[in-house]
Design an enzyme around this catalytic site. Sequence first.
Site, mmCIF file in Angstrom:
data_model
loop_
_atom_site.group_PDB
_atom_site.id
_atom_site.type_symbol
_atom_site.label_atom_id
_atom_site.label_comp_id
_atom_site.label_asym_id
_atom_site.label_seq_id
_atom_site.Cartn_x
_atom_site.Cartn_y
_atom_site.Cartn_z
ATOM 1 N N GLU A 44 14.724 32.145 -12.193
ATOM 2 C CA GLU A 44 16.492 32.043 -11.736
ATOM 3 C C GLU A 44 16.877 32.673 -12.880
ATOM 4 O O GLU A 44 16.059 33.585 -13.583
ATOM 5 C CB GLU A 44 16.955 30.461 -12.692
ATOM 6 C CG GLU A 44 18.442 30.277 -12.393
ATOM 7 C CD GLU A 44 18.835 28.911 -12.595
ATOM 8 O OE1 GLU A 44 20.428 29.137 -12.603
ATOM 9 O OE2 GLU A 44 17.982 28.341 -13.435
ATOM 10 N N LYS A 113 23.514 28.901 -5.672
ATOM 11 C CA LYS A 113 23.562 27.554 -6.261
ATOM 12 C C LYS A 113 24.673 26.801 -6.378
ATOM 13 O O LYS A 113 26.116 27.218 -6.354
ATOM 14 C CB LYS A 113 23.124 27.701 -8.366
ATOM 15 C CG LYS A 113 23.132 26.772 -8.369
ATOM 16 C CD LYS A 113 22.437 27.156 -10.381
ATOM 17 C CE LYS A 113 21.744 25.883 -11.028
ATOM 18 N NZ LYS A 113 21.780 26.741 -12.629
ATOM 19 N N CYS A 147 17.316 25.658 -9.824
ATOM 20 C CA CYS A 147 17.025 24.541 -11.458
ATOM 21 C C CYS A 147 18.003 23.168 -11.612
ATOM 22 O O CYS A 147 17.309 22.267 -11.047
ATOM 23 C CB CYS A 147 18.330 25.705 -12.300
ATOM 24 S SG CYS A 147 17.032 24.783 -14.015
#
Length: 263
Positions: A44, A113, A147
């Site tokens: 990431e 995200k 994540c």
Amino acid sequence: MKWKVAMLQMDIAFGQPDKNAETIKRLVNQLSLGEPVDVIVLPELWDTGYDLTRLEEIADPGGERAQTLLREVALKLKCHVIGGSVAEKREGKVYNTTYTYDRDGQLAGSYSKVHLFRLMNEDKYLTAGENPGLYILEEQTVASVICYDIRFPEWLRVHALQGAKVVFVTAQWPHPRLDHWRQLLIARAIENQVYVVACNRVGEGGGNMFCGHSLVVNPWGEVIAEGMQQEEIVRAELDMALVTEARNRIPVFEDRRSSLYEL
């Protein structure tokens, strides 16, 4: 179908996109000298790290800088590239976005995200995405999440219900929550009967230490590859037949009583 995957578990220079691109090139050159791979995965925000306060200055307009590099990597190695994620500047906002390229250097899809991590101030500097990260690679449905997303089982279930056999996770997962990282990834693999391929970073940035331990978990919840807390390339082989086997032996998806709950 079987895929050989390699995760680039790298340190990330805080707020230095050019230096980080050079690290990726170095690791890709190292990969090119060894056994061929089918898929590589990056961590990431490999371009900027969590230098969030400077994103207006250093974010990648339209993700063009990152996409040029990822396309080159795909063509050089003749493999699919799960491009970690980068700080993408778009329409006056900054997103945490991953790009996936196929073996031919074609963009297979992108994902921004959805769940922003307030403990690291993502919500103050980034804009959340709105769409799932589903792609087709060699007629296989796969998914990308980033994540903090792995703490939301319903989000990964959405992807599994739409046919994903592999969930690729790109992360900057910090200490002291290494146990959470491992247990969440194993749980997501078991409950969705998918491979989970999770690439984390190592090193320090912005006052945080990152724990590495990139993982590959098979659909039975077995860890088949795991990195340590150092820069390295973590390899594994995925056998898509194992997904079918797990789903046939324990028919979780057929036994769901969706009328009693909604996602």
